[in-house]
Enzyme design. Structure first.
Site, mmCIF file in Angstrom:
data_model
loop_
_atom_site.group_PDB
_atom_site.id
_atom_site.type_symbol
_atom_site.label_atom_id
_atom_site.label_comp_id
_atom_site.label_asym_id
_atom_site.label_seq_id
_atom_site.Cartn_x
_atom_site.Cartn_y
_atom_site.Cartn_z
ATOM 1 N N HIS A 1 7.740 4.189 1.885
ATOM 2 C CA HIS A 1 8.899 3.764 2.679
ATOM 3 C C HIS A 1 9.712 4.959 3.182
ATOM 4 C CE1 HIS A 1 7.919 -0.134 1.150
ATOM 5 N NE2 HIS A 1 8.252 0.175 -0.089
ATOM 6 N N HIS B 1 6.688 -4.235 2.391
ATOM 7 C CA HIS B 1 5.378 -3.938 1.804
ATOM 8 C C HIS B 1 4.261 -4.654 2.550
ATOM 9 C CE1 HIS B 1 8.427 -3.757 -1.439
ATOM 10 N NE2 HIS B 1 7.823 -2.632 -1.732
#
Length: 352
Positions: free
Chosen positions: A56, A218
Site C-alpha cells: 500500500h 487488497h
C-alpha cells in the site's frame, strides 16, 4: 507476472533495505521488522504507530517522520504484521507520553494490534488504539466485521501526527483520531486487478469493459461490477455513495489503560454548508493526470451538494500494488482539523 523483484520470499525485506538506504532519517529493523524515526524516541511526545500489510506504499512506512508517524509495522504483502512487531516498535518510540495505535479495520490488524496493546500496557507504557473504518461500500465481509479502514487512515496519520508534535497528550490524540474517523468517508473503484507476488496471478479478473465499484485496498470485491463509464459518471457515482451515506452506528473496542471497553460511535452524515478536505487517491496504477479529471468532477458534485472543498490531496498515498483505479475520501473539516492539516510534515511519502 512482470515485477521488479528477485525472489518472492525476499520482496518486503529487500524493499525495506532500499528504503533505509534512501532515507537515513529513518531506522529500519528486521527482526522483528518495523520502521521508526531515526530520532526516536522523542522525549515527552505521544508516539504514533500504525501498520498493515505491505503493498500500500507509501502507507505506512512512507509516513514515518516529523509531523506524522513515529513508527510503522510492515507485514508481508497484504498480510497483517504480527504483535511482536507492534510491541517492539511501540517500545522503540515511546518517549514517556504514551503510544497511540492507529488501526485499519481489517480482522488481522485489529486482532494483532489488540494483542500488542496488552503487551505494551504490561510494560507500563500508556497505550490507546483507535480504529479507522471509513469505507462506505461494504459493511461486514470475509475480511472485516464492519466497514473497512481505507483512505481516512492517511488523513488521520497527518492530522493526529501534527497534534502529537504540537504537544497533545495521549487522550487528546485519541479523541482527535476518533473524530477524524467519524468525520471521514471513502469509496474506491478498480479498473484492473493487482497481482500479489506470492500468488503470481491477478487477485480477480475484470473484463475489458468492466469496472469494480466499492473495492477494498487488497483487491477485495466491491458492491458490484458494471460496464466502464466516463470519468465523470464514475466519479459522480463514487461521490454520491460518500455524500449521501446515512448516519453509521457501530460498537468499537478501545483500550482504556487497564482493560478493553466498548464504545458506541455514530458518524454524522455530511450536510449542506460543511467544509471538507477532499482526497483523490490512485490505487497504484492510475496516473495523477487522470486523478485531476476525477477531482474536477468531485469539486462540481460537492458544490452541487452544498459542500465546500477547503483543502485537497491528490496522488498515490494508499495504493494496492499496481491496481488501476481511484478512491475518494471526504473529511468534514473544523478549525482543529484544519489547523493540524496545515501543520508541517516531513516524511518520505508526504511533505508539507
Amino acid at each position: 507476472m512482470k515485477k521488479l523483484i528477485n525472489n518472492v520470499e525476499d520482496v518486503v525485506q529487500e524493499q525495506l533495505q532500499g528504503m533505509a538506504l534512501a532515507h537515513p532519517e529513518l531506522t529500519v529493523k528486521f527482526d522483528p521488522c518495523y520502521v521508526v524515526r531515526a530520532d526516536a524516541p522523542v522525549k515527552g511526545k505521544v508516539a504514533l504507530v500504525s501498520g498493515g500489510g505491505s503493498g500500500h506504499e507509501p502507507m505506512h512506512g512512507g509516513f514515518v517522520g516529523k509531523g506524522m508517524l513515529d513508527g510503522a509495522c510492515p507485514g508481508a504483502v497484504f498480510t497483517s504484521p504480527t504483535p511482536d512487531q507492534m510491541y517492539e516498535c511501540a517500545k522503540a518510540v515511546d518517549g514517556g507520553a504514551g503510544v497511540l495505535f492507529i488501526v485499519k479495520n481489517y480482522t488481522g490488524d485489529v486482532m494483532n494490534f489488540e494483542t500488542a496493546a496488552e503487551l505494551v500496557a504490561a510494560e507500563g507504557i500508556k497505550v490507546q488504539n483507535i480504529l479507522i473504518d471509513d469505507d462506505v461500500a461494504v459493511k461486514d465481509s470475509l475480511w472485516t466485521a464492519g466497514r473497512r479502514g481505507v483512505g481516512t487512515t492517511v488523513l488521520a496519520e497527518k492530522i493526529v501526527g501534527a497534534a502529537a508534535e504540537a504537544g497533545y497528550d495521549l487522550d487528546q490524540c485519541a479523541d482527535l483520531c476518533r473524530k477524524v474517523n467519524q468525520y471521514g468517508r471513502s469509496f474506491g473503484v478498480a479498473l484492473t486487478s493487482c497481482t500479489v507476488p506470492a500468488a503470481g496471478k491477478p487477485t480477480f479478473v475484470l473484463g475489458e469493459d468492466e469496472v469494480e465499484m466499492g473495492i477494498g485496498i487488497h483487491g477485495e470485491p466491491g458492491t458490484h461490477r458494471m460496464p466502464i463509464k466516463s470519468v465523470d459518471e464514475m466519479t459522480a457515482y463514487a461521490a454520491a455513495q460518500i455524500i449521501d451515506d446515512p448516519a453509521y452506528t457501530r460498537v468499537v473496542r478501545e483500550w482504556d489503560g487497564q482493560d478493553w471497553a466498548e464504545k458506541t460511535l455514530t458518524d454524522a452524515p455530511f450536510a449542506k454548508g460543511d467544509q471538507v478536505i477532499a482526497f483523490v487517491n490512485s490505487m497504484g496504477g492510475t496516473p495523477v493526470s487522470e486523478l485531476y479529471a476525477v477531482y474536477r468532477k468531485l469539486d462540481e458534485v460537492c458544490k452541487a451538494k452544498g459542500l465546500t472543498i477547503v483543502r485537497n490531496l491528490v496522488g498515490p498515498f494508499i495504493t494496492s500494488l499496481e491496481m488501476q483505479g481511484f478512491s475518494i475520501t471526504l473529511l468534514k473539516a473544523d478549525d482543529e482539523i484544519l489547523k493540524f492539516w496545515d501543520a508541517p510534515a516531513k516524511t518520505p511519502g508526504f511533505v508539507r
